[in-house]
Design a protein around this motif. Structure first.
Motif, short mmCIF file in Angstrom:
data_model
loop_
_atom_site.label_atom_id
_atom_site.label_comp_id
_atom_site.label_asym_id
_atom_site.label_seq_id
_atom_site.Cartn_x
_atom_site.Cartn_y
_atom_site.Cartn_z
N ASP A 1 -5.42 7.12 1.60
CA ASP A 1 -5.31 5.83 0.90
C ASP A 1 -6.10 5.81 -0.39
O ASP A 1 -6.35 4.75 -0.96
CB ASP A 1 -5.73 4.69 1.83
CG ASP A 1 -7.17 4.84 2.30
OD1 ASP A 1 -7.86 5.74 1.80
OD2 ASP A 1 -7.60 4.06 3.17
N GLY B 1 2.40 3.98 4.03
CA GLY B 1 1.25 3.35 3.40
C GLY B 1 0.70 2.22 4.26
O GLY B 1 -0.52 2.07 4.41
N PRO C 1 0.84 -1.20 0.00
CA PRO C 1 0.00 0.00 0.00
C PRO C 1 0.87 1.25 0.00
O PRO C 1 1.90 1.30 0.67
CB PRO C 1 -0.78 -0.11 1.31
CG PRO C 1 0.00 -1.05 2.16
CD PRO C 1 0.72 -1.98 1.24
N SER D 1 -10.41 2.23 8.28
CA SER D 1 -9.79 1.62 7.10
C SER D 1 -9.72 0.11 7.21
O SER D 1 -9.01 -0.54 6.44
CB SER D 1 -8.38 2.19 6.90
OG SER D 1 -8.47 3.54 6.56
N GLN E 1 -3.06 1.89 5.90
CA GLN E 1 -4.03 0.94 5.35
C GLN E 1 -4.10 -0.39 6.07
O GLN E 1 -5.04 -1.15 5.87
CB GLN E 1 -3.72 0.75 3.86
CG GLN E 1 -3.98 2.06 3.11
CD GLN E 1 -3.42 2.07 1.72
OE1 GLN E 1 -3.62 1.12 0.96
NE2 GLN E 1 -2.70 3.12 1.36
#
Lengths: 422, 234
Positions: free
Chosen positions: B123, B91, A20, B170, B95
């Motif tokens: 995100d 990231g 991600p 999330s 997430q």
């Protein structure tokens, strides 16, 4: 692969995996920046004030300078910038005139392109002859006056932009017939006690009786005519021995002075144009820039200083805001905000401050220009690009002011930021 | 709650620490974590207890990718995160990991909704979906009636519930909570723990640092930290 790793856990290749990544749309970034500004409206307004005043001062400065400049230039335009004069060149050594202007100079020049009016003038030597009013109204007062007598061709009045309080100028017929008529400047008219021309008052110049057909109100280009007694050229030649016209005055179309000046000498003295001296005004552009430069220089510096103070204000408040919102920055970083998102938000906030300050400042500046122009009875003049460029300048100021605080914010380690007092 | 692209493999650990150390250079140097080995399975509720200064918070920060181990490997969902650049770690935080802090860390000038939505700002979640999820999450913590309120007007218990709603927005596979009940009274503590247990039942992994034995006792598994070392508690 997984079986193997589960038994002997090792680093998994991570280069091109679908890890991600932090992502944030421009819309989100803008929304966050705006929300950040609106969260503290009072502070936002105060911060903006610096840029507002700076930009406002700049716009007002440029506008006032341009309005003042145009005002002055407008006067030049109708007076100086359409005026050409010609006279015989004086021989420097001998103090002697090499040539004379022709009696029909007015006609010769009047045909040239760009000439609106032309006329000659000359000083009439009247010796000890005095001027007096007829009949004598005040036996106790001074009735005889030593006055300047000027000979003029009929076109001179238009060429020097004269206006009449009463009556009119003598015309071509008066001149050709050498009629005993006279036009008085307002000074002599008052001294001679002549206020009207309706009853055909007369004056005596020496022993010659002249009928007053006009009284001048103002002479914009030859103020000395306000104090003169003006007689037709032909009359001066016949009765007072005038040798030749001394000077030719020409009123041209706007922008035609150079063209007219080039032809003038040739028209007046085809055999040797160099014997005629022609003067033209400075070019309009030079006058305008000279005037504007003078006014601009000082105030632009003041405006720039105000703008700098505004920029420092934004930088300072943004920096304080970064320090104050350290914990918020930590939370955002923990929530997945990349450094560039943090930097982007603060940069956008300061830029938005600068932009809005620029728009408000431009509006303020325009209002100031209009108010000052009205107070000074000027026509407000402001180039369109000035108020349009002002928000850009404000935006740039905000952007520049935000760089350092934004970098500070982005450099914060999330952990350190979270530990800060909330 | 499990992600569609990941197999619901309970045997596979979400957290895998292999000889992880974290030393602060000082002076004097402090060994906050000493060669820890730890595996936490999916859906597990792990309580970390221990005295202050024993390294509990440092452990949580390393697990949350807020801090890097000075030695050893940390695999999160099978990814070695120790060597990842800042961007990838960021990231992952956004997430796969949710945080609940003792101090709540809410943005005082923004509404409850905005605070919760902030978790999905980074995100790429579209705005409508973000709003929808925020409303769901806020409903889940029972604060729908305060959705437009400012956090400043909420009680401590309510603020912590907002923080939980933000943390679960999330749908992270790992929720890290640092003394989440530290500022709450008994009733609020009870309600919060009930909520967290529900989330664990959905497959989320919870690691909670606490010094409250009552709170720790409700966890499925407990470890005690002493001087940077972990001991399983029966």
């Amino acid at each position: 692969m997984r079986e193997q790793r589960d038994r002997t856990p090792t680093a998994e290749p991570t280069s091109d995996r679908d890890l991600p990544r932090p992502r944030m749309g421009t819309r989100e970034l803008v929304a966050e920046a705006v929300a950040g500004l609106l969260a503290r409206p009072g502070r936002t307004l105060l911060t903006m004030l610096g840029t507002l005043l700076g930009i406002g001062a700049l716009v007002a400065t440029v506008g006032i300078a341009q309005s003042a400049g145009s005002q002055i230039v407008a006067q030049f335009d109708v007076l100086t910038l359409t005026e050409v004069t010609a006279q015989p060149r004086q021989a420097v050594v001998e103090e002697r005139t090499l040539t004379t202007l022709p009696w029909d100079a007015e006609d010769r020049v009047g045909r040239l392109n760009g000439v609106r009016a032309a006329g000659t003038r000359a000083t009439v030597e009247v010796g000890d002859q005095t001027v007096s009013a007829v009949p004598v109204r005040d036996p106790t007062g001074i009735t005889d006056h030593q006055l300047d007598v000027v000979a003029a061709s009929p076109g001179l009045f238009d060429a020097v932009v004269a206006s009449f309080a009463h009556g009119r100028a003598f015309d071509r017929g008066h001149d050709e017939r050498a009629d005993p008529v006279v036009v008085l400047g307002p000074g002599p008219a008052e001294r001679l006690g002549i206020t009207r021309t309706g009853h055909q008052p007369a004056i005596l110049l020496g022993d010659r009786r002249l009928v007053v057909i006009g009284i001048l109100d103002d002479v914009q280009r030859s103020p000395d005519l306000r104090n003169a007694v003006i007689v037709p050229q032909e009359l001066a030649r016949e009765e007072f021995g005038l040798a030749a016209p001394e000077q030719l005055r020409v009123d041209t179309d706007l922008g035609a002075t150079e063209v007219v000046a080039e032809q003038l000498a040739l028209a007046l003295d085809p055999e040797d144009p160099d014997r005629i001296e022609v003067s033209v005004p400075p070019s309009p552009g030079d006058v305008r820039s000279a005037v504007e430069a003078d006014v601009d220089a000082l105030f632009l510096v003041l405006g720039a200083v105000a703008l700098l103070v505004g920029a420092l204000g934004i930088a300072n408040v943004t920096l304080v805001s970064v320090l104050e919102r350290t914990s918020e920055i930590g939370v955002r970083r923990a929530l997945g905000a990349a450094r560039r998102h943090i930097a982007g938000q603060f940069l956008l906030e300061s830029t938005a401050l600068g932009f809005v300050g620029g728009v408000a400042g431009a509006s303020l500046g325009v209002i100031v220009v209009v108010v000052v122009a009205i107070a000074q009875d000027w026509v407000p003049v402001l180039d369109a690009w000035v108020p349009l460029a002002a928000p850009l300048v404000g935006t740039f100021v905000g952007l520049a002011a935000g760089v350092y605080p934004a970098l500070r914010a982005a450099r914060l380690e999330p952990l350190a930021a979270l530990r800060a007092e909330a | 709650m499990s992600r569609a692209d990941r197999p619901a493999d309970d045997a596979r650990p979400v957290i895998e620490l292999l000889g992880v150390s974290r030393t602060f250079p000082g002076p004097p140097p402090v060994e906050a974590l000493r060669a820890l080995d730890l595996q936490v399975r999916r859906g597990e509720h792990l309580a970390v207890i221990g005295p202050s200064g024993s390294g509990k918070s440092t452990l949580l920060h390393v697990l949350g990718c807020l801090d890097r181990p000075t030695a050893g490997d940390y695999l999160l969902d099978g990814i070695d995160v120790g060597g990842l650049p800042d961007r990838e770690r960021t990231g992952l935080r956004g997430q796969r990991i949710g945080f609940v802090f003792q101090a709540f860390h809410l943005m005082a000038h923004r509404s409850v909704r905005e605070n919760v939505e902030a978790a999905a700002l980074y995100d790429g979640t579209p705005r409508t979906l973000r709003r929808e999820r925020a409303e769901d999450a806020i409903a889940r913590v029972g604060l729908s009636h305060r959705i437009d309120a400012s956090p400043r007007t909420l009680s401590g218990g309510e603020q912590q519930r907002v923080a939980v709603a933000r943390a679960i927005l999330s749908r992270p596979s790992l929720l890290l909570a640092d003394e989440p009940t530290g500022n709450l009274d008994t009733d609020n503590t009870d309600a919060l723990l009930g909520l967290l247990e529900e989330l664990c039942a959905d497959g989320m992994t919870l690691v909670m640092v606490t010094h409250d034995d009552e709170v720790a006792r409700r966890a499925g598994r407990r470890v005690r930290m002493v001087d940077g070392l972990l001991h399983e508690v029966a």
